[in-house]
Design an enzyme around this catalytic site. Structure first.
Site, PDB file in Angstrom:
ATOM      1  N   PHE A 152       0.812  -1.225   0.000  1.00 52.08           N
ATOM      2  CA  PHE A 152       0.000   0.000   0.000  1.00 52.08           C
ATOM      3  C   PHE A 152       0.846   1.277   0.000  1.00 52.08           C
ATOM      4  O   PHE A 152       0.386   2.332  -0.390  1.00 52.08           O
ATOM      5  CB  PHE A 152      -0.888   0.035   1.251  1.00 52.08           C
ATOM      6  CG  PHE A 152      -2.003  -0.988   1.253  1.00 52.08           C
ATOM      7  CD1 PHE A 152      -3.048  -0.893   0.336  1.00 52.08           C
ATOM      8  CD2 PHE A 152      -2.036  -2.015   2.178  1.00 52.08           C
ATOM      9  CE1 PHE A 152      -4.093  -1.812   0.338  1.00 52.08           C
ATOM     10  CE2 PHE A 152      -3.077  -2.934   2.193  1.00 52.08           C
ATOM     11  CZ  PHE A 152      -4.111  -2.834   1.273  1.00 52.08           C
ATOM     12  N   SER A 195      -1.987  -6.329  -7.393  1.00 51.58           N
ATOM     13  CA  SER A 195      -2.011  -5.215  -6.429  1.00 51.58           C
ATOM     14  C   SER A 195      -2.514  -5.740  -5.091  1.00 51.58           C
ATOM     15  O   SER A 195      -3.002  -6.856  -5.000  1.00 51.58           O
ATOM     16  CB  SER A 195      -2.959  -4.121  -6.917  1.00 51.58           C
ATOM     17  OG  SER A 195      -4.308  -4.532  -6.728  1.00 51.58           O
ATOM     18  N   ASP A 196      -2.400  -4.953  -4.048  1.00 51.15           N
ATOM     19  CA  ASP A 196      -3.117  -5.289  -2.824  1.00 51.15           C
ATOM     20  C   ASP A 196      -4.548  -4.759  -2.984  1.00 51.15           C
ATOM     21  O   ASP A 196      -4.895  -4.133  -3.988  1.00 51.15           O
ATOM     22  CB  ASP A 196      -2.409  -4.714  -1.588  1.00 51.15           C
ATOM     23  CG  ASP A 196      -2.836  -5.469  -0.310  1.00 51.15           C
ATOM     24  OD1 ASP A 196      -3.838  -6.202  -0.351  1.00 51.15           O
ATOM     25  OD2 ASP A 196      -2.158  -5.310   0.727  1.00 51.15           O
ATOM     26  N   TYR A 197      -5.339  -5.007  -1.994  1.00 45.42           N
ATOM     27  CA  TYR A 197      -6.768  -4.711  -2.013  1.00 45.42           C
ATOM     28  C   TYR A 197      -7.022  -3.219  -2.321  1.00 45.42           C
ATOM     29  O   TYR A 197      -6.775  -2.364  -1.475  1.00 45.42           O
ATOM     30  CB  TYR A 197      -7.315  -5.038  -0.630  1.00 45.42           C
ATOM     31  CG  TYR A 197      -8.774  -5.423  -0.549  1.00 45.42           C
ATOM     32  CD1 TYR A 197      -9.143  -6.736  -0.295  1.00 45.42           C
ATOM     33  CD2 TYR A 197      -9.775  -4.482  -0.683  1.00 45.42           C
ATOM     34  CE1 TYR A 197     -10.473  -7.098  -0.189  1.00 45.42           C
ATOM     35  CE2 TYR A 197     -11.105  -4.833  -0.579  1.00 45.42           C
ATOM     36  CZ  TYR A 197     -11.452  -6.143  -0.331  1.00 45.42           C
ATOM     37  OH  TYR A 197     -12.771  -6.504  -0.215  1.00 45.42           O
ATOM     38  N   THR A 198      -7.463  -2.955  -3.535  1.00 45.30           N
ATOM     39  CA  THR A 198      -7.729  -1.581  -4.020  1.00 45.30           C
ATOM     40  C   THR A 198      -6.509  -0.642  -3.960  1.00 45.30           C
ATOM     41  O   THR A 198      -6.664   0.577  -4.003  1.00 45.30           O
ATOM     42  CB  THR A 198      -8.917  -0.896  -3.286  1.00 45.30           C
ATOM     43  OG1 THR A 198      -8.613  -0.779  -1.890  1.00 45.30           O
ATOM     44  CG2 THR A 198     -10.220  -1.652  -3.451  1.00 45.30           C
TER      45      THR A 198
END
Ligand code: NOJ
Length: 755
Positions: free
Chosen positions: A249, A280-283
């Site tokens: 993030f 990617s990470d979450y969003t």
């Protein structure tokens, strides 16, 4: 650069990336048939919201999107029947029938939950770590999962950061070994086998260095520190063959990792030769908007160009890439390259041969939560515990003693599994009360809660997002305390189980005060005042600040969050059926003011006095010594070990040569035990300031009471190397000091010279 381009051109279409993986004909044929929309669809990872949603959104219209060929993978779906429904939609109802990747966060076991990763790392037992990951893969794949969002290999030196629980602590050498063991455990030797899954190394990169220990915060780090201290575990995981990487993030050098070309392409692919895919990470793609890098289309373009292949949940790729292509902001080749990498992963996991290979409905019953797995979880847990202190040999406890079992975590099923165990079943976890009774059925045990984990309802509410982990009792704290003292007074020995609830560490669980909450401190003080021997069983997902408790005349067994077999494993150790052998993989500070704190610090130009006293104009504090409360590598045993006869096989070596250190270790106490023999190296003079010392080798050995063993630890030429100012991996001529011993303060030392 020119040469490299030439080389790639020479290798032609048959190869790509520095690792030169062969193109897969089936994938190339498939790519030929795909429309641009279908290619973009493969870059889209969704969650219907079945698991733990770690962001504000969950995906909508998942079924329709799968049919439209707009989904490359799912997570948060499990169980062969459920996964089959999704897989059939993709295979039978989308135009090209491309199967889905099915991801999950299998962080420390699947249904058989073993200790949190920080605990597991404290075992320093790489074969057990590999076996743990292998067991997790067997269970998860039995439930239809083919892709694991693990290992988390972020180096963490700030215990305020709750996600320290998910990693292997502070050290790049140990972290690299663990990364390798986990990747090998998950992926096995054949990724298309039905019981292995793709690993996903996360969070790339530097997530563990979030400023002030606050989750999702900015990272600011120079390249020398990055390369020498923070990047090695990711690199080791790639070298071990990890097929995927998840971005972090945070920003890296001013650009969010998810859109950072230097990170995802120049370093990961071109320098390290990674040829798998990046998710990617979450969003985290969409979050680049909030980071301040433009609108969704702009950040999606940036991310694709940077080397991101798959977008988790945010649908930035899905909704903007076509437009960016039409506007000439990305090329079809950019999209094809990303799509190819996703398809190749599907190919190597065997999904094109048989999309249902992970969906045998007989497997869950046969492969999940087996007796063998529970035994392994118990063994792993016992080996993850670290004996911090054992005043007057309070531990082990003889089973004929009258035990007062006290504390808010003594019989708290909901707090045994630890953070990030969404696939575990809380109801199966063994509490300490149950474990003591299982292991010593004839012993006298009286239990009472004694205190709340915290008396603060506001704090409890924040911790209890996934259910009641902190339950505030209807009785007053005073009544609970009185009852505890009464029970304690009738006993021979007190076992007090205290510390953090599971969700007091983990994602989005940063704390600025990492001491034991006041409600429990009071309980501990009152119990000690009874004059009875007290063994503290301390649970947490991070190092805690325990200077006062450490001064008390008690035993302290650090058990992290031990997993489904918690109570049994704790009882095994408390009663001496297993002699604790864990060692800390992160330094324990005296107070938060010492943070960040880690063993491989620089000496600075003004080193403070070695004895910890204060000296003006030296690097030290007015109020506490520089030294931590407990150093990296620290951990006691019920027995004692002595080190002697440290010898090197050479005094002088040349570039390219290794060196071996031999030491004698003797079990001088009254119990059989295991010891982690640790080797640290100091590069005395070099072109960039060397750390005080660095871990460069270790062996965990069993030693019977009275037994001596010679242990040899070999340093390979690479162990002498570091990244210099040009970021070249070099060793420089000069003197080196070798330290061998029981923790990072090891005293036995020898020197050698590199010519
Ligand atoms: C967010 C977390 O940072 C990451 O570790 C995890 O894999 C994803 N959510 C998916 O659950």
């Amino acid at each position: 650069m020119y040469c490299k381009k030439l080389l790639i051109a020479f290798m032609g279409l048959a190869f790509f990336g520095a690792n030169a993986q062969k193109r897969i004909p089936q994938v190339e044929q498939l790519l030929e048939k795909m429309t641009i929309e279908e290619k973009i669809g493969q870059l889209n990872l969704l969650t219907p919201g079945g698991g733990v949603a770690t962001g504000a959104v969950v995906s909508e219209n998942v079924e329709a999107k799968i049919k439209a060929g707009e989904v490359g993978g799912l997570f948060g779906v499990a169980g062969p029947e459920k996964v089959r429904v999704a897989q059939e939609l993709a295979v039978n109802q989308s135009r090209l029938g491309i199967p889905l990747l099915i991801g999950s966060d299998v962080i420390h076991g699947y249904r058989t939950v073993y200790p949190i990763p920080l605990g597991l790392s404290s075992s320093w037992d790489m074969e057990l770590v590999r076996k743990a990951a292998q067991m997790a893969a067997k269970e998860a794949t039995a439930d239809g999962i083919n892709w694991n969002f693990s290992p988390m290999v972020d180096i963490a030196r700030d215990p305020r950061w709750g996600r320290m629980a998910e990693g292997a602590g502070e050290d790049p050498y140990l972290g690299s070994k663990i990364a390798e063991a986990m990747v090998k455990g998950y992926q096995g030797s054949d990724l298309s086998a039905a019981n292995t899954m793709l690993a996903c190394v996360k969070h790339f990169a530097l997530y563990g260095a979030s400023q002030a220990g606050r989750d999702y915060n900015t990272v600011d780090m120079g390249k020398i520190k990055m390369f020498n201290q923070y990047l090695p575990p990711y690199h080791a995981a790639i070298d071990a063959g990890a097929v995927s990487v998840m971005t972090s993030f945070n920003d890296v050098d001013g650009v969010p990792a998810t859109g950072n070309k230097w990170l995802l392409t120049d370093l990961l692919r071109d320098r390290w030769g990674f040829d798998g895919f990046v998710v990617s990470d979450y969003t985290s793609l969409n979050e680049m908007v909030a980071h301040g890098l433009g609108d969704l289309q702009a950040v999606s373009t940036l991310a694709l160009k940077a080397g991101l292949d798959m977008d988790m949940v945010g649908e930035g790729f899905l909704t903007t890439l076509k437009q960016s292509l039409d506007e000439g902001k990305v090329t079809e080749e950019d999209i094809t390259n990303a799509c190819r990498r996703v398809l190749e992963a599907k190919y190597i996991s065997g999904l094109f041969d048989d999309p249902y290979r992970y969906l045998d409905t007989k497997r869950p019953e046969r492969d999940i939560l087996t007796q063998e797995h529970r035994e392994l979880a118990r063994k792993l847990a016992a080996r993850s515990f670290v004996l911090l202190k054992n005043e007057k040999g309070i531990l082990p406890i003889r089973t004929n003693k009258k035990i007062a079992l006290i504390g808010p975590l003594a019989h708290s099923r909901e707090n045994m599994l630890g953070t990030w165990a969404p696939t575990g079943d809380l109801s199966l976890a063994v509490t300490i009360l149950e474990g003591l009774k299982n292991v010593a059925p004839n012993s006298s045990i009286k239990y009472t809660k004694g205190a709340n984990i915290s008396d603060d309802p506001g704090f409890a509410k924040r911790v209890n997002v996934f259910g009641p982990r902190i339950a505030i009792d209807e009785r007053t704290p005073e009544d609970m305390l009185q009852e505890a003292v009464d029970v304690a007074n009738t006993s021979d020995v007190i076992v007090a189980v205290v510390g953090e609830a599971t969700e007091m560490s983990g994602e989005s669980s940063s704390r600025t005060d990492i001491s034991i909450p006041e409600s429990q401190k009071k309980l501990i003080r009152a119990l000690v005042e009874t004059g009875k021997p007290v063994a503290l069983v301390l649970m947490s997902g991070r190092p805690l600040t325990i200077p006062e408790e450490f001064e008390l005349p008690v035993a302290i067994l650090q058990v992290w969050h031990p997993g489904v077999e918690a109570g049994n494993a704790i009882a095994d150790v408390l009663f001496g059926n297993y002699n604790p052998s864990g060692k800390l993989t992160a330094t324990w500070p005296r107070n938060v003011g010492q943070i960040p704190i880690y063993h491989s610090v620089k000496t600075t130009g003004r080193p403070g006095p070695k004895d910890g006293t204060f000296e003006k104009f030296k690097t030290n504090y007015l109020d506490v010594p520089n030294a931590p409360l407990l150093p990296f590598g620290y951990g006691l045993s019920y027995t004692t070990f002595e080190y002697s006869n440290l010898k090197l096989n050479k005094n002088e070596i040349r570039q390219g040569e290794g060196i071996a250190a031999k030491v004698t270790v003797t079990n001088t106490g009254n119990y059989d035990g295991e010891e982690v023999v640790q080797l640290y190296l100091r590069d005395v003079v070099r072109s960039i300031t060397p750390p005080r010392r660095e871990l460069k080798g270790f062996h965990k050995i069993p030693l019977k009471k009275g037994e001596s063993k010679e242990v040899t630890i070999t340093l390979a030429p690479n162990d002498l190397k570091f990244y210099n100012s040009q970021l070249e991996f070099v060793s420089e001529a000069g003197k080196f000091e070798v330290f061998v011993g029981t923790n990072s303060d090891a005293q036995l030392s020898e020197t050698f010279t590199l010519k």
